[in-house]
Enzyme design. Structure first.
Site, short mmCIF file in Angstrom:
data_model
loop_
_atom_site.label_atom_id
_atom_site.label_comp_id
_atom_site.label_asym_id
_atom_site.label_seq_id
_atom_site.Cartn_x
_atom_site.Cartn_y
_atom_site.Cartn_z
N ASN A 169 16.20 -8.69 9.42
CA ASN A 169 14.84 -8.83 8.89
C ASN A 169 14.21 -10.10 9.45
O ASN A 169 14.80 -11.18 9.38
CB ASN A 169 14.86 -8.93 7.37
CG ASN A 169 15.15 -7.62 6.71
OD1 ASN A 169 15.96 -6.85 7.19
ND2 ASN A 169 14.51 -7.37 5.58
N ARG B 197 0.67 5.84 0.71
CA ARG B 197 -0.13 6.97 1.18
C ARG B 197 0.63 8.27 0.96
O ARG B 197 1.86 8.27 0.84
CB ARG B 197 -0.52 6.82 2.66
CG ARG B 197 0.64 6.77 3.63
CD ARG B 197 0.97 5.37 4.02
NE ARG B 197 2.05 5.27 4.99
CZ ARG B 197 1.90 5.27 6.29
NH1 ARG B 197 0.71 5.43 6.83
NH2 ARG B 197 2.94 5.12 7.09
N SER C 2 0.84 -1.19 0.00
CA SER C 2 0.00 0.00 0.00
C SER C 2 0.88 1.25 0.00
O SER C 2 2.08 1.18 0.25
CB SER C 2 -0.92 0.02 1.23
OG SER C 2 -0.15 0.11 2.43
N HIS D 190 14.81 4.97 2.45
CA HIS D 190 14.44 3.61 2.83
C HIS D 190 13.37 3.76 3.91
O HIS D 190 13.59 4.43 4.92
CB HIS D 190 15.67 2.89 3.35
CG HIS D 190 15.46 1.45 3.71
ND1 HIS D 190 14.26 0.94 4.17
CD2 HIS D 190 16.31 0.40 3.71
CE1 HIS D 190 14.38 -0.34 4.41
NE2 HIS D 190 15.62 -0.70 4.15
N ASP D 191 12.20 3.16 3.72
CA ASP D 191 11.10 3.42 4.65
C ASP D 191 11.45 3.06 6.10
O ASP D 191 10.98 3.71 7.03
CB ASP D 191 9.80 2.75 4.20
CG ASP D 191 9.93 1.25 3.97
OD1 ASP D 191 11.00 0.67 4.24
OD2 ASP D 191 8.94 0.65 3.52
N THR D 192 12.30 2.05 6.28
CA THR D 192 12.71 1.73 7.65
C THR D 192 13.62 2.80 8.21
O THR D 192 13.55 3.14 9.39
CB THR D 192 13.40 0.36 7.71
OG1 THR D 192 12.58 -0.61 7.07
CG2 THR D 192 13.65 -0.06 9.15
#
Length: 466
Positions: free
Chosen positions: A292, A15, A13, A231-233
């Site tokens: 991870n 946003r 997803s 990087h979203d993390t």
């Protein structure tokens, strides 16, 4: 009040949000959400619907601009995946998904060719078959690889669309396993050893860098495009309000669970290599020592199967069933490769149990509690490994992201790990994205001040081990 736009792309997803930074807090207004999924091909490969993703990003940004006057916008996304750019600055489709089966073969070949010790000695990155270096190796015979002038990680692919600037942000670049984490530069020697085209790699930039301005998109034109920790993390960890980061760990809980601590320098010891600890780069010169762990992916795949069978579960209902099945104690290893591909997850769990002489789940609640208990035990094992490698004594776990709303898993994590668990922020990635932009604009002095603002901007739950 200072306004910024954040685009956050996850593996299922995305946003678009407006972040408003005041003197004592940061508020978020998510103006657009969308779903996307991989597109299986007849030849077995998996592709992202990149055209759909870009269309939804533009829809969200154009909606956001109606009610904001942003200083800048920034994009973060999941790691390792990329797109090619032609010599005439055209995007060369497609964008392969990291779960594409071609990567496993490339991983085995390249690891043997170079040697894992050599790869880890400079990159310090966890060995995963979908790291970008293996994807590029697998792509060597594809037409787009041959035609390409450069490749870009996905946030920078969006930045290129807006600005025509070819540059790669270092936090996402570190996930490629082709970057030297000590120097924060490409490991050119390793790239050549891999037999990958050296000329495909662009120049690098740090979080907070001004990339350019939007051009050619009507009402969006003129907005500054700034690199967040893309990087979203990395963005999510920038959004963690640590009390004492020397004794605190984090779990970024979503499709994946990223379990780790924040350091000032990479740990590239033989012990770190043996434990397969990754050293991904973070905002403000930091390093994220983490591993991870397959996260809510397994449970979400079960939910998808139940949906096909006519049983639609909202998460609260499923957690109620899981709580009622707490007497079921079979555990699985969430990181077993058996659980990586999409589809047939219930059968995979049963097969795993039968092969090992374990009692397989029978009810939907037993499947759910089996997965949640297994995740909590995987967190405990992973935190112990990270603690041993880094020398950190961990006392508190921050759980952030969508998984932080799962009270049952939070309590199980506190119980099994024997540590205090603090939740949130749920929107840590958006907070971190906005924080880096605010620092770049001079609205906030530094990451410490930004985290103090974030701490005042949400309500955390605390779970004590029972």
């Amino acid at each position: 009040m200072f306004e910024f736009l954040a685009v956050d792309l996850g593996a299922t997803s995305g946003r678009v949000a407006i972040g408003r930074v005041g003197s004592d807090s940061i508020s978020l207004d998510v103006v657009h959400r969308f779903l996307h999924e991989v597109l299986p091909q007849e030849d077995g490969s998996l592709l992202w619907d990149w055209d759909l993703i870009l269309t939804e990003v533009l829809t969200g940004l154009k909606e956001a601009i109606k009610t904001s006057d942003p200083i800048s916008l920034a994009v973060d996304s999941w790691a390792v995946d990329y797109g090619f750019i032609s010599p005439t600055h055209q995007y060369l489709p497609p964008v392969h998904a990291y779960r594409d089966p071609r990567n496993e073969i490339a991983y085995q070949e390249l690891s043997k060719k170079i040697g894992k010790e050599r790869i880890y000695s400079t990159t310090g990155i966890q060995f995963l078959p979908f790291n970008t270096i293996y994807q590029l190796y697998a792509a060597r015979n594809l037409p787009e690889y041959t035609k390409a002038a450069k490749f870009l990680m996905l946030p920078d692919l969006v930045n290129f669309l807006f600005t025509q600037k070819l540059s790669t942000e270092v936090t996402n670049a570190s996930s490629t396993q082709a970057l030297n984490t000590r120097t924060r530069e490409w490991d050119r020697e390793l790239i050549k050893l891999a037999g990958i085209r050296d000329d495909l790699f662009t120049e690098l930039h740090e979080p907070g860098t001004l990339i350019g301005v939007v051009s050619g998109f009507d009402e969006l034109d003129g907005i500054n495009v700034v690199a967040t920790a893309s990087h979203d993390t990395a963005a999510a960890i920038a959004g963690v309000p640590f009390g004492n980061r020397l004794t605190e760990a984090y779990i970024s809980s979503g499709t994946w669970s990223l379990v780790g601590v924040e350091l000032d320098a990479p740990v590239l010891t033989p012990e770190a290599f043996a434990a397969n600890v990754t050293n991904e780069l973070g905002a403000d010169g930091t390093v994220r020592a983490l591993k991870n762990v397959t996260g809510m992916w397994i449970l979400e795949e079960c939910r998808r199967t139940w949906h096909l069978e006519g049983r639609d579960y909202e998460m609260p209902e499923l957690l109620t069933l899981a709580s009622a099945a707490k007497a079921f104690t079979t555990l699985i290893d969430p990181n077993d490769p058996l659980f990586a591909p999409p589809g047939g997850m219930l059968q995979r769990i049963r097969a795993y149990c039968v092969e090992r002489g374990l009692t397989p789940p029978q009810t939907d609640g037993e499947y759910a509690i089996c997965i949640l208990n297994s995740l909590a035990h995987a967190y405990k094992k992973t935190l112990a490994e990270i603690s041993a490698v880094t020398g950190r004594t961990i006392e508190v776990i921050h759980i952030l992201g969508g998984g932080s709303q799962n009270d049952l898993l939070n309590q199980l994590t506190a119980d099994i790990c024997g540590m205090t668990v603090k939740t949130g922020p749920v929107e840590a990635t958006l907070f971190g994205n906005i924080a880096v932009q605010a620092i770049s604009a001079g609205v906030v002095a530094n990451l410490t001040q930004a985290r103090a603002l974030i701490a005042k901007s949400f309500t955390s739950k605390v779970f004590q081990p029972a």
